[in-house]
Motif scaffolding. Sequence first.
Motif: not given
Lengths: 420, 208
Positions: B4, B6-7, B31-34, B36, B126
């Motif tokens: 969770n 941060s990338g 926070a997340q790449i939703e 892709q 995904g």
Amino acid sequence: MTLVPLALRSLRNRWYSVLLTVVTIAISIALLVLVDRVRNEVHESFYRTVSGVDLIVGARTSPVQLLLYSVFGIGDATNNLSWETYQELESARQVDWAVPFALGDSHRGYRVMGTTGEFFDRFRYSAGQPLVFADGRAFDDLFEVVVGHRVARNLGYETGDGIILAHGTGSTRLQQQHEDHPFTITGILEPTGTPVDQSLYISLQAHKAIHIGWETGTPRIGAQVEPDEAREMDLEPDSVTAIYVGLTSRAAAFQLQRAVNEYREEALTAILPGVALQELWRITGVAEQALLIVSAIVVAAGLLGMLTVLLSTMNERRREMAILRALGARPGQIAGLLVIEAAVLTLAGIVAGLVLALVLQAAAAPVLLDRFGLIVGTSLPELYQFGILGLILAAGMIIALVPAGMAYRRTVADGMQVRS
Amino acid sequence: MTSNESGACKGWLIPGLLAVGGLVLGAPLVAQIERQHGAHVHGQANATLSQDGPRYTLELTIPGANLVGFEHPPRDEPEYTRIDETLEWFAEHPWLVLDDRGDCRVDGVSADATGYGRPGEDKPDGAHEHSSEPDHDHDRHDHDHHDHAEFRILARVECADPDRLRWMEVDLFRDFPGNEKVRIDSFTDRGQKQFRLTPDNRRIDLTR
């Protein structure tokens, strides 16, 4: 008198044009052999370099691009990946080892890699060979550096020497130097014949330390830290350029590759370096084919040059032929003489061409080694190449059938009668 | 691998990356790449082949369009049947041909279809919840809103003498003309390679 010595003597009589013909053929053959050999050698050399790393992980980019900048120092990364990602990757159960590294600095044209000490234990090249220190040891203190074989040799470095690293990878004269952070060489690596020889290695912490105060790209006055201050600081990196990964099993390679490529936290690319390399060869394949075709055409031009010489001397040699006929040579033997001549010329051209190719290869080897860290051996042609050379010899003899046919048709009278 | 944290990265960046880095830093930290999506090319199947000792694992990912001609949730009985028949075909048909020399045998094949929104189906990695919405219409090529339907086939091969195995053949071009190419990334004792199979070249030459 048999035909072969006769042909040789006849050739010796016209040595000047013969020599030029042989040189023409030799150059064309050398070109053909070189194009093919260098391609094979470069392929092998690249493959040797990547053979010990199972997976390379970087920010999302093309697999070929990632391979080129992370292993061969060709081109730059478009993005870095975060340290958290490295930590997660390292703890994944399929991962045996993971060595992160940061690029971007250089020293007199050689790239500087910030990495962990594990790099020296884990990195493998050329069918599993580990890195060996020719002298000294891995870096330990913050401002210590390990240098590759070629770097030490070309710049005359020894362990204990102090050096200054340059910021960025641009032209050396205009570069800003990390002058406030001199490094001490603690180790020199044995030669590997890979880009490792062209690199310098510092710790990731050192890589971060020398960049404190450089956030805008140039040093901010007073923002840098003194070496002793830096040693006290928490220097955990924020990001790295890419990660070399070794795996517990091969089946895991594809599982992990998929997981990395679909990773939600950060856009990443994982490549199997050997596979990415083949994609690269597929791209360059078109150019390689074009080069081969061009050199094949040059060989054809060389052989046509020989035909021109043979044909243009036909008139001069009327008397020679007529005398041979008068001495009892059959028309077939005269024709055979010309074919043998062509064979001798082509063969001499091929042999001279191979020698020339070897000489050129030997001459180009140090340049390739210096610029790209590639070992290009001066090996003899492979079997299939000899096959191709055999075909060229046959082609030379077939071409000679043209003047041979002309000589066959001409009678003894042709050279003896006085024309008005 | 889940997290969770941060990338997104912040902090120093080397100058070559500064232009790009500036954009990243200027944007809010996400926070997340939703959004892709993996590549999905009709006509081409992707596969991986790995070897660990005596065991080879071949995993094929084939776009549904290549095998059954559609990638929307099955609308009627014949479409359901077509998916089931295709899955059966992979389980029963000897589509993986092995060189005799390695003394190998196919030790189980599993076939799976994902993304068709059939009851009880595994969601593809995904996949979004609405990929099974009834109004889902593939003909509109609504690529932003669903994952593609795919077949995943996993074949295990056990060899008594794996070093002597010289080739494998993947023979599904005749039965599935919609499948024109198979790209295989392989990682075996003989190194990392890539093969491109076509109807004229169905062989994975392991010695190459």
